[in-house]
Design an enzyme around this catalytic site. Structure first.
Site, PDB file in Angstrom:
ATOM      1  N   GLY A 192      -2.525   0.816   5.223  1.00  0.00           N
ATOM      2  CA  GLY A 192      -2.976   1.940   6.035  1.00  0.00           C
ATOM      3  C   GLY A 192      -1.912   3.011   6.143  1.00  0.00           C
ATOM      4  O   GLY A 192      -0.715   2.734   6.006  1.00  0.00           O
ATOM      5  N   ASP A 196       0.874  -1.183   0.000  1.00  0.00           N
ATOM      6  CA  ASP A 196       0.000   0.000   0.000  1.00  0.00           C
ATOM      7  C   ASP A 196       0.911   1.234   0.000  1.00  0.00           C
ATOM      8  O   ASP A 196       1.605   1.487   0.987  1.00  0.00           O
ATOM      9  CB  ASP A 196      -0.884  -0.025   1.258  1.00  0.00           C
ATOM     10  N   ALA A 232       7.070   2.556   4.504  1.00  0.00           N
ATOM     11  CA  ALA A 232       5.634   2.863   4.623  1.00  0.00           C
ATOM     12  C   ALA A 232       4.811   2.122   3.562  1.00  0.00           C
ATOM     13  O   ALA A 232       3.600   1.974   3.719  1.00  0.00           O
ATOM     14  CB  ALA A 232       5.409   4.368   4.510  1.00  0.00           C
ATOM     15  N   ALA A 286       0.537   7.254   1.831  1.00  0.00           N
ATOM     16  CA  ALA A 286       1.299   7.941   2.890  1.00  0.00           C
ATOM     17  C   ALA A 286       2.804   7.707   2.821  1.00  0.00           C
ATOM     18  O   ALA A 286       3.524   8.097   3.744  1.00  0.00           O
ATOM     19  CB  ALA A 286       0.772   7.603   4.284  1.00  0.00           C
ATOM     20  N   ALA A 287       3.287   7.089   1.733  1.00  0.00           N
ATOM     21  CA  ALA A 287       4.747   6.970   1.590  1.00  0.00           C
ATOM     22  C   ALA A 287       5.367   8.372   1.552  1.00  0.00           C
ATOM     23  O   ALA A 287       6.432   8.609   2.135  1.00  0.00           O
ATOM     24  CB  ALA A 287       5.090   6.194   0.321  1.00  0.00           C
ATOM     25  N   GLY A 288       4.683   9.290   0.884  1.00  0.00           N
ATOM     26  CA  GLY A 288       5.176  10.677   0.818  1.00  0.00           C
ATOM     27  C   GLY A 288       5.171  11.334   2.191  1.00  0.00           C
ATOM     28  O   GLY A 288       6.059  12.131   2.513  1.00  0.00           O
ATOM     29  N   ASP A 289       4.178  11.003   3.008  1.00  0.00           N
ATOM     30  CA  ASP A 289       4.120  11.570   4.368  1.00  0.00           C
ATOM     31  C   ASP A 289       5.274  11.039   5.219  1.00  0.00           C
ATOM     32  O   ASP A 289       5.882  11.784   6.000  1.00  0.00           O
ATOM     33  CB  ASP A 289       2.784  11.236   5.035  1.00  0.00           C
TER      34      ASP A 289
HETATM   35  O1  RIB Z   1      -1.066  11.064   2.042  1.00  0.00           O
HETATM   36  C1  RIB Z   1      -2.001  10.070   2.323  1.00  0.00           C
HETATM   37  C2  RIB Z   1      -3.233  10.669   2.928  1.00  0.00           C
HETATM   38  O2  RIB Z   1      -3.898  11.440   1.965  1.00  0.00           O
HETATM   39  C3  RIB Z   1      -4.251   9.651   3.400  1.00  0.00           C
HETATM   40  O3  RIB Z   1      -4.039   9.224   4.715  1.00  0.00           O
HETATM   41  C4  RIB Z   1      -5.569  10.384   3.203  1.00  0.00           C
HETATM   42  O4  RIB Z   1      -6.217  10.702   4.385  1.00  0.00           O
HETATM   43  C5  RIB Z   1      -5.209  11.638   2.412  1.00  0.00           C
HETATM   44  O5  RIB Z   1      -5.175  12.749   3.207  1.00  0.00           O
END
Ligand code: RIB
Length: 314
Positions: free
Chosen positions: A290, A249, A285, A252-255
């Site tokens: 999730g 998945d 990530a 959120a890899a960028g986060d």
């Molecule tokens: O960057 C991923 C996020 O983008 C997800 O968690 C979703 O909530 C959106 O904000």
């Protein structure tokens, strides 16, 4: 004690539908499974920073629905300071509908809910917290005036600001954001939207980064997925190749990347080392389902770096 990070940003509940493929227009298909997991770019980045050892505070909003308390409690259980998070009455919490394909790629629709209610109260709360922060992190999933006000306040008090330029709306692209922050970190499509230039490889990323510098950016870090990340700034440039993983998945890899970059720089790491570590966090990530559940700890990132080599073909 780790660095002190302030995150001003979105908090969502992610509704994830796993499906073998995406439906065509007008087509109905069966999905494989439905999952809920806490997400939102701001909250994800806060969890990333906290798991990497940063003392982390969030400014954001949730609704007074059944997701709001769960989202707040989840962040608090990560050791994140949620005292400046507001529960907004009579509105739903932010929700993201995520269609997740077998290869780990996704398509996301965000219903902003309470995130869209962020305003002057929140920028004032964030501004009051800045003197106790080493770095402030902001994604673009909350109203633009909040991002601009906090960026201006951070510059005025000499706190490093990092803008995860996601998602870029036409309004955001026109708002002169590159000049307002210390580090701007778009992905490929966001770099294209901000500059009007195509970004598909290292050379085109370099051209887009130059354009962002012409637009006033000090340091540009472009997330290039399987091609790693590219930095152009006042003190040099660098390409950090990606680590090859089999994604479950990619949400959120960028986060994870942005959170790790911010923490590593705040710890005093030089940019090339911080990018390598952030690439590792982003790769990790991708290995769990999730958004927030997949943010790696500092120990996991260090172990991955010891055991893995970056790709040579990118
Ligand atoms: O960057 C991923 C996020 O983008 C997800 O968690 C979703 O909530 C959106 O904000």
């Amino acid at each position: 004690m780790g660095p002190r990070v302030l995150v001003v940003g979105s908090i969502n509940m992610d509704l994830i539908v796993q499906c073998g493929r995406l439906p065509d227009q007008g087509e109905t298909i069966h999905g494989d499974a439905l999952h809920t997991a806490p997400g939102g770019k701001g909250a994800n980045q806060a969890v990333s920073c906290s798991r990497l050892g940063a003392s982390t505070t969030v400014v954001g909003r949730v609704g007074d629905d059944h997701f709001g308390p769960r989202l707040r409690a989840g962040l608090s259980s990560e050791g994140i300071n949620v005292e400046s998070m507001r529960v907004d009455p009579n509105i739903a919490s932010g929700v993201a509908l995520i269609l997740l394909e077998e290869d780990g790629r996704n398509r996301i629709i965000v219903l902003p809910g309470a995130n869209a209610r962020m305003g002057d109260d929140d920028s004032s709360a964030a501004t009051a917290l800045l003197p106790n922060a080493d770095v402030v992190l902001m994604p673009l999933e909350v109203p633009l005036p909040v991002v601009k006000a906090v960026a201006a306040a951070a510059r005025a008090c000499g706190v490093r600001s990092v803008l995860d330029a996601a998602p870029v709306s036409p309004e955001a692209a026109a708002a002169g954001l590159p000049a307002l922050v210390d580090i701007i970190s778009p992905n490929q499509t966001e770099a294209e939207d901000l500059t009007g230039l195509p970004v598909h490889d290292l050379d085109s990323a370099r051209a887009a980064a130059r354009r962002l510098v012409e637009m006033g950016a000090r340091d540009v870090v472009i997330k290039l997925g399987e091609q790693g990340s590219y930095w152009l700034g006042e003190h040099g440039e660098h390409h950090a190749p990606a680590f090859a993983v089999q994604p479950v998945d990619t949400t959120a890899a960028g986060d994870a990347f942005t959170g790790c970059l911010a923490v590593s720089l705040a710890e005093g790491m030089p940019m090339p080392d911080a990018m390598r570590r952030a690439n590792a966090a982003g790769a990790l990530a991708c290995l769990k389902l999730g958004a927030q559940p997949s943010m790696p700890t500092a120990a996991a990132v260090e172990a991955f770096l010891r055991e893995s080599s970056p790709r040579h073909d990118a």
